[in-house]
Design a protein around this motif. Structure first.
Motif, short mmCIF file in Angstrom:
data_model
loop_
_atom_site.label_atom_id
_atom_site.label_comp_id
_atom_site.label_asym_id
_atom_site.label_seq_id
_atom_site.Cartn_x
_atom_site.Cartn_y
_atom_site.Cartn_z
N SER A 120 23.75 -59.16 -106.50
CA SER A 120 24.01 -57.76 -106.82
C SER A 120 23.20 -56.87 -105.87
O SER A 120 22.06 -57.20 -105.53
CB SER A 120 23.61 -57.44 -108.27
OG SER A 120 24.36 -58.20 -109.18
N ASP A 121 23.80 -55.77 -105.48
CA ASP A 121 23.13 -54.81 -104.60
C ASP A 121 22.42 -53.77 -105.44
O ASP A 121 23.04 -53.04 -106.22
CB ASP A 121 24.17 -54.15 -103.69
CG ASP A 121 23.53 -53.30 -102.59
OD1 ASP A 121 22.30 -53.08 -102.63
OD2 ASP A 121 24.27 -52.85 -101.70
N LEU A 122 21.09 -53.68 -105.31
CA LEU A 122 20.31 -52.69 -106.05
C LEU A 122 20.01 -51.45 -105.20
O LEU A 122 19.15 -50.65 -105.55
CB LEU A 122 18.99 -53.31 -106.53
CG LEU A 122 19.13 -54.51 -107.48
CD1 LEU A 122 17.74 -55.00 -107.90
CD2 LEU A 122 19.96 -54.16 -108.71
N GLU A 180 15.24 -49.57 -100.98
CA GLU A 180 13.92 -49.20 -101.46
C GLU A 180 12.94 -49.20 -100.29
O GLU A 180 13.03 -50.07 -99.41
CB GLU A 180 13.44 -50.16 -102.55
CG GLU A 180 12.12 -49.77 -103.17
CD GLU A 180 11.75 -50.59 -104.39
OE1 GLU A 180 10.72 -50.29 -105.01
OE2 GLU A 180 12.50 -51.54 -104.73
N HIS A 237 16.97 -53.38 -97.84
CA HIS A 237 18.07 -53.69 -98.76
C HIS A 237 17.44 -54.45 -99.92
O HIS A 237 16.70 -55.43 -99.72
CB HIS A 237 19.13 -54.57 -98.08
CG HIS A 237 19.86 -53.90 -96.97
ND1 HIS A 237 20.83 -52.95 -97.19
CD2 HIS A 237 19.77 -54.06 -95.62
CE1 HIS A 237 21.32 -52.54 -96.03
NE2 HIS A 237 20.70 -53.21 -95.06
N LYS A 238 17.74 -54.03 -101.13
CA LYS A 238 17.18 -54.65 -102.34
C LYS A 238 18.29 -55.39 -103.07
O LYS A 238 19.21 -54.78 -103.60
CB LYS A 238 16.54 -53.57 -103.21
CG LYS A 238 15.79 -54.08 -104.43
CD LYS A 238 15.18 -52.90 -105.18
CE LYS A 238 14.40 -53.33 -106.40
NZ LYS A 238 13.85 -52.17 -107.16
N GLU A 251 19.50 -58.29 -105.96
CA GLU A 251 19.14 -59.05 -107.16
C GLU A 251 19.95 -60.34 -107.18
O GLU A 251 21.13 -60.36 -106.83
CB GLU A 251 19.46 -58.24 -108.42
CG GLU A 251 19.11 -58.98 -109.72
CD GLU A 251 19.54 -58.19 -110.95
OE1 GLU A 251 18.66 -57.62 -111.61
OE2 GLU A 251 20.77 -58.16 -111.23
N ILE A 300 14.51 -60.89 -107.04
CA ILE A 300 14.82 -59.73 -106.20
C ILE A 300 14.32 -60.03 -104.79
O ILE A 300 13.21 -60.57 -104.61
CB ILE A 300 14.17 -58.44 -106.74
CG1 ILE A 300 14.81 -58.03 -108.07
CG2 ILE A 300 14.32 -57.30 -105.73
CD1 ILE A 300 14.21 -56.79 -108.69
N TRP A 352 13.83 -58.33 -100.84
CA TRP A 352 13.80 -57.13 -100.01
C TRP A 352 14.02 -57.56 -98.56
O TRP A 352 13.18 -58.25 -97.97
CB TRP A 352 12.47 -56.41 -100.14
CG TRP A 352 12.28 -55.70 -101.46
CD1 TRP A 352 12.54 -54.38 -101.74
CD2 TRP A 352 11.78 -56.25 -102.69
NE1 TRP A 352 12.23 -54.09 -103.05
CE2 TRP A 352 11.76 -55.22 -103.66
CE3 TRP A 352 11.34 -57.53 -103.07
CZ2 TRP A 352 11.32 -55.42 -104.96
CZ3 TRP A 352 10.91 -57.74 -104.37
CH2 TRP A 352 10.90 -56.69 -105.30
N ASN A 401 12.29 -54.89 -111.97
CA ASN A 401 12.87 -53.92 -111.03
C ASN A 401 11.83 -52.93 -110.49
O ASN A 401 12.06 -52.30 -109.47
CB ASN A 401 14.01 -53.16 -111.70
CG ASN A 401 14.87 -52.42 -110.71
OD1 ASN A 401 15.27 -52.99 -109.68
ND2 ASN A 401 15.16 -51.16 -110.97
N GLU A 402 10.68 -52.82 -111.18
CA GLU A 402 9.66 -51.85 -110.76
C GLU A 402 8.50 -52.51 -110.01
O GLU A 402 7.54 -51.83 -109.65
CB GLU A 402 9.12 -51.12 -111.99
CG GLU A 402 10.16 -50.28 -112.72
CD GLU A 402 9.60 -49.54 -113.92
OE1 GLU A 402 8.36 -49.55 -114.08
OE2 GLU A 402 10.39 -48.97 -114.68
#
Length: 248
Positions: free
Chosen positions: A127-129, A132, A140-141, A143, A160, A162, A216-217
């Motif tokens: 999945s594309d988040l 960031e 590109h982030k 998941e 995740i 990066w 996610n954080e």
């Protein structure tokens, strides 16, 4: 809408970077190209990590993963979804829980060493988040979740990644896990080097200073110095050997 408005809309669209429309699969493909890790499909990989030597051998039936003790004649072999332990070449009978732990340990070490090519596994759900910024660089982030069928013993873990928006290097990764009470981990790539055309890297392994479930954080937590260094993930004595597969 008048012709001037149409003109400016077309101008804006024409100026947009094609990178903005990349699918998660295309981003992973670019990361693999940067890393040269597709070479692992035709090369045997050997390396040392802590108290063991490891070997990954591509076969026509899939990847054969091995772990050999440096101190004892013990070898663990993970192949076709099954782990077997050998002592002096004799098969050792293991309890189910012990087999599970060895399976998880062997697979985990090999998994991280083979990234990002393992992001092409059939069980991977990408999945594309979005993008960031970490340490003033844009990433590109992505998941990654896993299907239960083929996702291994830890299929419920979430990852995740990066990936640098310019050169497509894999600079950071993080994951949540459920075993042993669960938790989060964050890894920063260090000591990047190229061996026989393949990029390898070690990692600084971090955990939150205060237990958290907010995967996610965790990139922001790293920026805000809310993580603490837990360990170093260092692979040594890396060796690649070309092999020939005849799968016809």
């Amino acid at each position: 809408m008048n012709y001037i408005s149409v003109f400016f809309i077309l101008l804006i669209l024409s100026c947009q970077s094609p990178e903005s429309s990349l699918t998660p699969e295309e981003i992973v493909d670019k990361a693999i190209t940067y890393s040269g890790k597709s070479k692992l499909n035709t090369n045997e990989l050997e390396f040392a990590f802590r108290d063991y030597n490891y070997k990954a051998t591509p076969t026509c039936e899939g990847m054969r993963l091995e772990r050999m003790s440096k101190d004892e004649p013990i070898k663990d072999v993970l192949f076709d979804g099954e782990l077997k332990r050998y002592y002096k070449d004799s098969l050792v009978k293991l309890a189910d829980t012990t087999t599970f732990n060895y399976f998880e340990s062997v697979n985990s070490v090999h998994y991280f060493t083979q990234l990002p090519v393992r992001l092409k596994d059939d069980a991977v759900q990408l999945s594309d988040l979005g993008k960031e910024v970490i340490k003033d660089k844009t990433y590109h982030k992505l998941e990654v979740k896993f299907s239960e069928n083929g996702g291994g013993v830890d299929f419920e873990d979430i990852y995740i990644y990066w990936i640098d928006a310019e050169d497509y290097s894999l600079d950071y990764l993080a994951y949540s896990f459920l075993v042993n009470g669960g938790g989060l981990r964050f890894r920063k790539a260090i000591n990047r080097r190229t061996i026989d055309g393949v990029v390898f890297q070690d990692y600084e392994n971090y955990k939150p200073k205060v237990k958290s479930k907010k995967l996610n954080e965790i990139g922001k937590m790293y920026e805000n110095e809310e993580l603490e260094l837990l360990s170093l993930i260092e692979n040594k004595a890396i060796k690649l050997t070309s092999i020939t597969l005849d799968c016809n």
